[in-house]
Write an enzyme that holds these catalytic residues in place. Structure first.
Site, PDB file in Angstrom:
ATOM      1  N   GLU A  49       0.866  -1.178   0.000  1.00  9.97           N
ATOM      2  CA  GLU A  49       0.000   0.000   0.000  1.00  9.97           C
ATOM      3  C   GLU A  49       0.901   1.225   0.000  1.00  9.97           C
ATOM      4  O   GLU A  49       1.752   1.375   0.878  1.00  9.97           O
ATOM      5  CB  GLU A  49      -0.885   0.040   1.248  1.00  9.97           C
ATOM      6  CG  GLU A  49      -2.181  -0.699   1.113  1.00  9.97           C
ATOM      7  CD  GLU A  49      -3.065  -0.526   2.342  1.00  9.97           C
ATOM      8  OE1 GLU A  49      -2.710   0.259   3.248  1.00  9.97           O
ATOM      9  OE2 GLU A  49      -4.108  -1.184   2.403  1.00  9.97           O
ATOM     10  N   ASP A  60      -5.566   9.981   9.511  1.00 13.73           N
ATOM     11  CA  ASP A  60      -4.218   9.548   9.869  1.00 13.73           C
ATOM     12  C   ASP A  60      -3.776  10.088  11.218  1.00 13.73           C
ATOM     13  O   ASP A  60      -4.008  11.250  11.548  1.00 13.73           O
ATOM     14  CB  ASP A  60      -3.220   9.987   8.792  1.00 13.73           C
ATOM     15  CG  ASP A  60      -3.458   9.270   7.478  1.00 13.73           C
ATOM     16  OD1 ASP A  60      -3.689   8.053   7.531  1.00 13.73           O
ATOM     17  OD2 ASP A  60      -3.437   9.916   6.424  1.00 13.73           O
TER      18      ASP A  60
END
Length: 264
Positions: A49, A60
């Site tokens: 990824e 995040d």
């Protein structure tokens, strides 16, 4: 059958689980990203990824936010990431998934992005802020080009959401093991095991688990119920301390240990 489907089919045939490794594209630079993809695969990663850095990464935690900031400061852009994937495709057939936010793709132009991504050798896209309810246009364009569109499920996903993701998703389903932002945790939440078992009864796609997995023991326990394990923040944190050959060695050692944990 594309690279993602082939990889999971091959692993399932051999009764093995996938190790999915996340790094931010362009941290510290794209040359390092390209060489790390090769190193991660050699160390045991089954899928890669690549995080597409974005200035407002709401999902995040601090580790990946800082990594995105470093990548953006180094001049990383979506076209440059695609050029890097195209370059690394001459050396490896490991599945590569771009993970990020819809805005950079919208600015690039959806049709142009899908065309460019497939031409570069990208296998799938996971956009954390594009839920299945809003993904119709993007999904239709991606389907025509054979680009997998991967959706998230969380501990709060209800039956209706699971059905939608099972119907619309391709490649695999990404189960977020904790609510909140990304980041390594010291333990695995108890609900993960029952949640993943419930989801797997309702879907045909492989189910991988990410967010918060930081060591081989955690990876192994998750792999006992899931089709794969994603490790991101624990790897990305190493970019704060190491660079050059030391970084490559550190990440390779960690990935080898994670792979052994999954196989245990």
């Amino acid at each position: 059958m594309g690279r993602i489907d082939n990889t999971f089919a091959k692993l399932a045939k051999n009764k093995k689980k996938a190790l999915v490794t996340f790094i931010t594209a362009g941290d510290p630079d794209l040359e390092t990203t390209e060489s790390l993809i090769i190193d991660l695969e050699k160390a045991g990663a089954d899928l890669i990824e690549l995080g597409v850095p974005f200035s407002d990464p709401m999902a995040d935690g601090p580790t990946i936010q800082l990594s995105s900031e470093r990548a953006l400061a180094a001049g990383t852009t979506l076209p440059k990431i695609l050029a890097t994937v195209k370059s690394v495709r001459r050396k490896t057939q490991i599945p590569i998934i771009l993970m990020g936010y819809y805005n950079p793709i919208f600015l690039h132009g959806v049709e142009r992005f899908v065309s460019d991504a497939v031409a570069a050798g990208v296998d799938g896209v996971l956009l954390v802020d594009l839920p299945p309810e809003e993904a119709g246009e993007f999904k239709a364009i991606a389907d025509r080009s054979g680009l997998a569109v991967i959706f998230l499920l969380t501990p709060t996903s209800d039956e209706e959401r699971i059905r939608k993701v099972a119907h619309l998703g391709s490649g695999f389903i990404y189960y977020v093991s904790v609510t909140g932002v990304t980041g390594a945790r010291s333990s695995v939440a108890e609900n993960v095991f029952s949640d993943v078992q419930k989801i797997r009864k309702r879907v045909t796609l492989p189910v991988v688990v990410g967010f918060g997995i930081s060591d081989p023991a955690q990876a192994g326990s998750i792999a006992s119920v899931a089709d794969g394990v994603v490790v991101g923040s624990a790897l990305v944190r190493q970019f704060e301390q190491f660079s050059g050959k030391e970084l490559h060695t550190k990440l390779s050692t960690m990935v080898s240990a994670l792979k052994a944990g999954i196989a245990a």
